[in-house]
Each structure stands twice: as C-alpha cells, then as structure tokens.
Design a protein around this motif. Structure first.
Motif, PDB file in Angstrom:
ATOM      1  N   UNK A 189       0.839  -1.180   0.000  1.00 58.66           N
ATOM      2  CA  UNK A 189       0.000   0.000   0.000  1.00 58.66           C
ATOM      3  C   UNK A 189       0.882   1.241   0.000  1.00 58.66           C
TER       4      UNK A 189
ATOM      5  N   UNK B 238       1.064   3.714  -3.225  1.00 55.30           N
ATOM      6  CA  UNK B 238       0.605   5.086  -3.070  1.00 55.30           C
ATOM      7  C   UNK B 238       1.741   6.068  -3.322  1.00 55.30           C
TER       8      UNK B 238
ATOM      9  N   UNK C  89      -1.832   7.875   5.229  1.00 60.91           N
ATOM     10  CA  UNK C  89      -1.305   6.541   4.955  1.00 60.91           C
ATOM     11  C   UNK C  89      -0.921   5.833   6.242  1.00 60.91           C
TER      12      UNK C  89
ATOM     13  N   UNK D 195      -3.912   5.129   8.391  1.00 62.53           N
ATOM     14  CA  UNK D 195      -4.743   4.019   7.921  1.00 62.53           C
ATOM     15  C   UNK D 195      -4.108   2.702   8.331  1.00 62.53           C
TER      16      UNK D 195
ATOM     17  N   UNK E 175     -11.647  -3.786  -3.606  1.00 61.39           N
ATOM     18  CA  UNK E 175     -10.814  -2.944  -2.748  1.00 61.39           C
ATOM     19  C   UNK E 175      -9.630  -2.429  -3.540  1.00 61.39           C
TER      20      UNK E 175
ATOM     21  N   UNK F  45      -8.886   1.432  -3.385  1.00 63.85           N
ATOM     22  CA  UNK F  45      -7.876   1.912  -2.446  1.00 63.85           C
ATOM     23  C   UNK F  45      -6.458   1.733  -2.924  1.00 63.85           C
TER      24      UNK F  45
ATOM     25  N   UNK G   5     -17.927  -1.678  -4.626  1.00 65.18           N
ATOM     26  CA  UNK G   5     -17.119  -1.983  -3.460  1.00 65.18           C
ATOM     27  C   UNK G   5     -17.985  -2.082  -2.220  1.00 65.18           C
TER      28      UNK G   5
ATOM     29  N   UNK H   1     -18.559  -5.323   0.205  1.00 60.70           N
ATOM     30  CA  UNK H   1     -18.283  -5.265   1.636  1.00 60.70           C
ATOM     31  C   UNK H   1     -19.476  -5.752   2.437  1.00 60.70           C
TER      32      UNK H   1
ATOM     33  N   UNK I 266      -6.990   9.183  14.440  1.00 60.52           N
ATOM     34  CA  UNK I 266      -6.563   8.613  13.167  1.00 60.52           C
ATOM     35  C   UNK I 266      -7.525   9.041  12.070  1.00 60.52           C
TER      36      UNK I 266
ATOM     37  N   UNK J  62      -7.344  11.060   9.506  1.00 62.56           N
ATOM     38  CA  UNK J  62      -6.969  11.072   8.100  1.00 62.56           C
ATOM     39  C   UNK J  62      -6.866   9.650   7.563  1.00 62.56           C
ATOM     40  N   UNK J  63      -6.493   8.720   8.448  1.00 58.07           N
ATOM     41  CA  UNK J  63      -6.463   7.335   8.016  1.00 58.07           C
ATOM     42  C   UNK J  63      -7.866   6.842   7.724  1.00 58.07           C
ATOM     43  N   UNK J  64      -8.806   7.235   8.592  1.00 59.96           N
ATOM     44  CA  UNK J  64     -10.177   6.815   8.386  1.00 59.96           C
ATOM     45  C   UNK J  64     -10.706   7.383   7.081  1.00 59.96           C
TER      46      UNK J  64
ATOM     47  N   UNK K 107      -9.106   7.740   4.411  1.00 65.80           N
ATOM     48  CA  UNK K 107      -8.660   6.877   3.313  1.00 65.80           C
ATOM     49  C   UNK K 107      -9.607   5.698   3.145  1.00 65.80           C
ATOM     50  N   UNK K 108     -10.184   5.254   4.212  1.00 64.66           N
ATOM     51  CA  UNK K 108     -11.154   4.170   4.115  1.00 64.66           C
ATOM     52  C   UNK K 108     -12.561   4.727   3.956  1.00 64.66           C
TER      53      UNK K 108
END
Lengths: 409, 409
Positions: A47, A51, A259, A262, A356, A360, B259, B263, B353, B355-357, B359-360
């Motif tokens: 990942x 990225x 990144x 995540x 995914x 992503x 997607x 899921x 987190x 910014x990580x979230x 991304x998802x």
C-alpha cells in the motif's frame, strides 16, 4: 541435559495426548499468526509503495508554505539544479523537479478543470509509476516541447485523441492569465478514475514558459534507495541544502498523513484479534499445567519431603511449560512459514479484494514475503503468554506443604 | 426421575467437582464468545458506516441519469425533470425522498486563486429531505430555494481560495454548445463536511440559477432517490426503472459502488470465519479439559457400566457436561458483550486517526452495531462445533472396558 531438564521433558510425555493437545493449540495459533502477520506486513508495504510511487515519492523539497496552500508563487528557485543537487545526495536513488497548477482544459467540444503538472521527462519515470502507464502513444520526451499526456477518462470526456490539441487556461506565477496549446502525445490509463479524469502532464520547460515561472518550480520529488532510511536521508538533505527558510524537506508521512494512520488503524484492529487468540491459548496452557501439577500432588509431596527445595519444583513446572512452548513455537513457526511460502508463489486473495484494489490502490493479489518479524513476532508473544500462564501453577507449588501433599488423594 | 434427567443433573454436578478447572475453561469460553460478538459488532458498525457514508456521497440509494452521463458527467448529458409515470413512481412508498439536481464540473475563481470543483444546482428542500444537504454550516446560511443566486462553499475551499462569507467569486462552466458560461456570485454560506475532500469539491448553488446560467431550461443532471433502508432497495428499483422508461439509466447503489456492495455481502462470511477461528483456538483447551475430566473418573465410569449403564448414556453424559459448560459460557459471554457494546454505541472517537479513516472513506467516530443474529451465530458455532469437539473424549469414555476401568489405579 541436566536432571531437571530431563525430568521436565519426560514428565511432558507421560501424558502424550494432553501435551499434544496443548502444543496443538499453540501450533494452530502460531501458524495462524505467522500467516496473518505476513499478509498484513506485505499488504502495508504494498500500500505504501503503490501510493507513494504514484506521485508523492518518498520525500519532497518545497517552499515551506506550499504544502498548506498551493499558491503559484510559492516556488523553489532553479528547480532543475535543485533536483540535480538532491539526486547527488547519498541515499537518494532518483529526483525530479515539478511544477503544478490548476487549469481549465478545453478541446473543441468540452472544458474541464484539471491538475496540470510540469515534469522533467527524462527523470520523472524514475520517481513515479505514472509515465509507465501510458496506454496509447508515448510519454513526454523533450523538455521544452508543447506536448501533453492526459488520462484516459479526460481524453474521453474532452473527446481528444492522439495528435489532437488541448488548450489550457490558468493563472501564471505573477497572477496574469497563462494560456497554452499542447499536442496530445500520450494517453495514460492508471486504473484509478480520479487520476485519469483530472491529471495532465507537460514538460517542465514548457510549463515554466507558459506560466511565467522562469527557472523556478514547485517541488523536487525524490525516491530513496531504502524506505526505512527515509528519515536519515531527509535529515541529511536538511543539513546540506541552503537554509534561510526558503526550502523545506518533507518526508512521505508528512505528505500523506492518512497513509500511516490508515495502517495504524488496521493494525489496531488486527492486533485486537491476535490478542484474543493469544489469551485463549494462554488460558489453555494455564488449565493444562494446573491440572498437571494438581494430579502430581502426592509425587511432589514426596519430593519435597525428601528435601527438594520448592523453588526447584517451581522451576520444573516452568521448564515443562518452556519445552511445550518451544515445541509450539518451532512447529508453529515452521507450519506458518510453509503456508506463507506457498502463498508467496501463488498469491493470496480473498473475495472483495478486487473491488478494494480498484478503490484503495491495493494490489489485487498479495504476495506475502517471509521476514523474521512475521515469522517470530506472533509466536514469541504466544511463548511469553504461555510462560506467564504457567506462573500460577508454579506459584502454587511454592506454597505446597509436604505432609498434606503426600496424603492428598 | 427418568434416567436422562438424572444424567443431566449428574453432568452438571460433575462440572463443578473440579471448580478451578471448570472456571478457567469457562473463562476461556466467555472471553472467546465475547470476542466473537464484540468484534463482529465492530465490523458491522464499520461497514454500516461505510455504506451510509457512501450513500451520502452518491447520494441516494438509486440514481437516474442520462445513459451517457456516468462516462461523461457534463451538461450535455442532461435529462428532463421527472414527470408523468416517473414522477408518480417517485411519490409512492417505499420511496422516502428524491431530489433532482444539476451536477457539472466547473471552476471557481476568487481574486487569489481558482479551483476545479463539482457544481451542484439543487433545491435545498429536496436535498434536506434526501439527507444530502451539508450537515454543518459554520457561517451564513444554506440556499433559500432553487432560485437562490448565491453559492455555499466548503470551509476548506474557502480557505484555499482565500475568500470569505459575503465575498464574490466567479463560477465558470460550460453550456451544451461548449461555450463558457460564467457568472459572479456571492458566497452566502460556508459548510463543513465529514470528509475534508468533499469540502473542497462540492459547491452548492440554486438549481434554477444554474439552469439559467447553463441555458438548459428545466433539465437536470441526475435524480437521486432514497428509500430509507439501503438493504431493501432491490424491491423498488425495478419499478422506478420501468416508470423511467428506456431512455434513462436507473441504477441502485449496488451497481454505482460495487465496493460497498461487496463489503456488505462479505460481512456474514467474515463473521463466520472469525468465529470459527476463535472457536478452534478454544477447542484444544476444551478437548483437553474434557479428556482430563473423563480420565479422572475412569473407575467411576467403569463402575457405572458394570452396574448396567449403557455406553450410549455415558457418551450422553460427557457430551452434556461439555454442552453445559459451553452454554454457560455463551450466556455469560453474550451478556458481557452486550454490557460492553451498549455504552459504546454512542460512538467511539477515533479522530486521532481521522486522516487514516478518510482513506477508508469513514468518519471519525466508530459505532458498533450489535446484531441479534450475531449472538445466535456465535451460539450456533460454539454449540455446534463444541458438540463435535466433545464427541472424541466422550466416545472414548463410552468405550471403556468395565473390568479394566474398575481396576485402574
């Protein structure tokens, strides 16, 4: 092997099935952990690589305020020379200068807002995978030519093909209107809709001309030879490049904060599950060892009465657990390693991964690699957990009273 | 008291003959069951959130477009507002709300900069009913009606453009004849969105004002429809499609975002796999405990058999012991899960987190979603597999030779 070791080993095998069941729990857990951690680490690595190699690179040199507000006038001076300077720094494998602007792209039939990037055609392919994704035509070649490569969806929306002209309109560094006409020489298919719809690249020299940049640019993007060494290279660059607050060196974590977060989020939830499995195995060991100690109460009573010190008895139990755990560690790591080896050849995929991947930027199949971390991290924690679990029965031994013990049923 | 009754009481009492061992095993089962239900609730909460966010982004559960719009989201591919059959279909339940909107790419320029955005011409009342109006306004107001001539920008876009409430910006887009259509408008409101990317991308304006700007009369780009329960959308999307006729493309969110669909479909599979893995870790300990319990009572079992008890009943008794243990663990584990999930249902803050979230595609709060079916699933897995696991020691107990057993030391 000394007496205690020999005794511990033989004690284990007095009850084969029980020992094998406990060791079996550890093998199952260890193999699973090895496999899951290998997959996890492999997919994180991919990942990050995917990225970063798209556009960001491992580090960038920019004007200190550029990351916050991408204003045209926040430039770095003499971009090409700066890129050369960065390239020559030890640890850096490639560096390329870039300049960027928002522009309105028009063809005969349509207009769209896009992100226009001026790149150094000779070196850009070394820092980014984008040039390699040219599906039709070719990538940019001449640093000054009025050429452009665009994404597949942009080409379709603007109804442009190879050889057609793209007009773009934006504002130059000095605030005036910047306009240019470029010929489409290549069409890129990156597989990611957002990129194919909004990205176009022109040679840096041409960009600088059209947008009145002189020899300036907005960033130098660099790749390092070893991802783990990024921080060291960044520190070195900070020392070596001219100071005065004109240049900022940023690592990929600053450039793409999402990144790492995540990855961290994913790690937390994965470790929650691992923790549950480890606790369950530890409880299993606790139960087994407790029962094994309790059923030998008379035997231990006799040993204590004959003069063995309680501490040595406790150590005996600890050794038994240690041997079992070592067996579980060794066999579990081996089994897990074999499974990872198998999947490292055929690749691992589960339902939902294809979707995914599209969304992503993950690869559609993961090829886990065997690393020492993956192989040992999980099993070592299980090992520690098992030893911890054996503390309770070992402590019981310390408080055993010989006479009562000998008379136990 | 019939024999099976007696067996049940015997089984229960046998469990507690060795309290400590049973309690430790019970602890393991409780932890296992708790983990099964808790993790599954967390997963369902996350997927639910992802789907809801995805639906808000689309927006709606069903969208109606010109057949070419998704490939080329420009003003040329516009459709007439719903009338006749379609309008009637949209008024009938289970359709809860619908909104006709203009959605085209555009550029927004201020004195200090410009940006490519997606311009939304909306009717604020329908957007609110649909649930796609921005939730949080930090300054000014939302649009007053479809004829409102102001624009509402996201906070981050306002910062990038260095503009502010009350100031003028220029929106520039294209009319169906590929002429530039631009107009100066005033910023009447500033909003915050859950995903920062949205704040930079979406600009809200009055639908009638945009239709006039682009010269498209009453036409719109898309009609978004919602029915309140995203899982039940297949029931009514066919009807709407039939009413829309062959000239329009009517798609449910499952096709618009595969997607999310995947899921959602995978959840049950993942839940089951997780539960089975946890149970497997438990099962080694379970079999061990049971085997040891049987081993201790070999003489007793031999006596019972010598007195005439059929081996089948011995099997029954041992299996019952195991099932009682598991059932008790299930009850306690599920209760514990309920007790820990309920307080967390108001949300777990994961903004550290954030910014990580993003991304998802998830927000900064996690909501676990307890589904009664998961508790049932955990029960089925534990009891079902537990039954299988306990058959082995039970079988061996039943096959003991009475004479040998009686003479065991």
């Amino acid at each position: 092997m000394n007496i205690a070791g020999l005794l511990a080993w033989r004690n284990l095998w007095r009850h084969r099935r029980r020992t094998w069941l406990t060791v079996g729990a550890m093998i199952f857990c260890n193999a699973l952990l090895v496999f899951l951690i290998a997959i996890q680490l492999g997919s994180y690595r991919m990942m990050i690589d995917n990225t970063l190699s798209a556009f960001t690179g491992h580090l960038q040199v920019q004007h200190p305020d550029y990351r916050e507000e991408q204003h045209m006038e926040l430039t770095v001076p003499d971009a090409a020379a700066l890129a050369q300077r960065v390239r020559e720094t030890p640890g850096v494998s490639a560096a390329a200068a870039r300049a960027e602007a928002y522009a309105l792209a028009s063809s005969d039939e349509r207009s769209f807002g896009i992100q226009l990037t001026g790149v150094q055609p000779a070196v850009e392919p070394q820092v980014s995978t984008y040039p390699g994704l040219v599906a039709q035509g070719r990538y940019l070649a001449d640093g000054q030519a009025a050429e452009v490569v665009i994404g597949r969806i942009l080409a379709r929306n603007l109804k442009l093909g190879l050889g057609d002209e793209l007009t773009f309109l934006g504002s130059g560094r000095d605030g005036s209107i910047a306009a240019g006409v470029a010929r489409v020489v290549g069409i890129v298919d990156s597989g990611i809709a957002d990129i194919d719809r909004a990205v176009a690249q022109v040679p840096l020299g041409y960009f600088q001309q059209v947008f009145f940049m002189g020899n300036r640019g907005h960033s130098v993007v660099a790749r390092v030879q070893d991802l783990e060494q990024t921080a060291a290279v960044v520190a070195r660059l900070r020392r070596e490049l001219p100071g005065g607050g004109e240049l900022a060196v940023l690592d990929w974590d600053t450039l793409q904060p999402g990144l790492r977060e995540a990855i961290r989020t994913d790690m937390v939830s994965a470790w929650f599950m691992y923790a549950v499995l480890i606790v369950l195995v530890a409880l299993s060991v606790l139960n087994t060892q407790l029962m094994s100690v309790l059923e030998r109460t008379r035997e231990f009573g006799v040993m204590l009465a004959l003069g063995m010190r309680p501490g040595r008895l406790a150590r005996l139990v600890a050794l038994e657990t240690g041997f079992m755990s070592l067996l579980g560690l060794g066999l579990g790591a081996l089994l897990g390693g074999l499974i990872v080896l198998y999947f490292s050849y055929i690749g691992f995929s589960y339902p939902g991964m294809a979707e995914a991947a599209a969304k992503f930027n993950l690869p559609p199949r993961i090829y886990p690699t065997i690393s020492l971390t993956a192989l040992l991290l999980g099993p070592l924690i299980v090992f520690a957990g098992a030893l911890l679990a054996a503390l309770y029965p070992a402590l019981k031994l310390l408080r055993m009273e010989p006479v009562a013990a000998m008379r136990a049923v | 008291m019939t024999l099976p009754d007696g067996m049940a009481r015997l089984a229960w009492r046998n469990l507690w003959r060795n309290r400590r061992r049973t309690l430790i095993m019970l602890l393991a089962v409780v932890v296992g069951v708790w983990a099964m239900v808790f993790m599954t609730a967390m997963m369902r909460g996350m997927v639910d959130e992802m789907v809801r966010n995805g639906l808000e982004q689309l927006p709606g559960e069903v969208q109606i477009h010109h057949p070419d719009y998704r490939n080329d989201p420009s003003v040329v591919n516009s459709i007439p507002p719903p009338a006749g059959d379609l309008r009637a279909a949209l008024q009938r339940p289970p359709v809860a709300a619908w909104a006709a909107r203009v959605r085209v790419p555009a550029m927004v320029s201020s004195a200090r900069g410009n940006r490519g955005v997606t311009l939304l011409g909306v009717d604020p009342a329908s957007e609110r009913a649909l649930g796609s109006a921005p939730e949080q306004l930090v300054a000014g107001r939302f649009l007053s009606g479809p004829g409102d001539r102001g624009v509402v920008l996201g906070q981050r876009l306002v910062e990038r453009l260095e503009t502010d409430l009350g100031k003028r910006v220029v929106i520039m887009s294209q009319d169906p004849h590929n002429n530039v259509a631009d107009r100066g408008v005033r910023v009447v409101g500033i909003y915050r969105a859950r995903l920062p990317g949205d704040e930079e991308r979406y600009v809200y304006a009055g639908r009638a004002a945009i239709q006039e700007l682009l010269g498209i009369g009453e036409q719109v780009s898309e009609i978004a429809v919602t029915g309140r329960d995203y899982r039940a959308v297949d029931a009514w999307v066919g009807r709407v499609a039939a009413a829309a006729g062959p000239g329009l493309e009517v798609l449910s969110w499952r096709r618009l975002d595969p997607f999310l669909d995947t899921m959602l479909g995978l959840q049950d599979g993942f839940a089951l796999v997780f539960m089975v893995v946890v149970f497997l870790a438990l099962s080694f300990g379970l079999v061990n405990t049971l085997a040891m319990a049987v081993f201790e009572r070999v003489r007793e079992i031999g006596l019972m058999q010598a007195l005439g008890m059929r081996p089948g009943l011995i099997l029954y008794q041992v299996v019952l012991e195991s099932l009682f243990l598991l059932a008790l663990g299930l009850v306690l584990g599920n209760l514990l899960a309920l007790a820990t999930i309920r307080p967390l249902e108001s949300g777990i803050d994961v903004s550290s987190v954030a910014r990580g979230m993003e991304m998802f595609a998830m927000g900064t709060t996690l909501y676990p979603a307890l589904d009664g079916r998961d508790m049932l699933l955990s029960t089925a897995v534990v009891l079902g597999l537990g039954l299988l696991a306990s058959l082995v020691p039970a079988w061996r107990a039943a096959r003991l030779d009475p004479v040998r057993a009686l003479n065991t030391h």
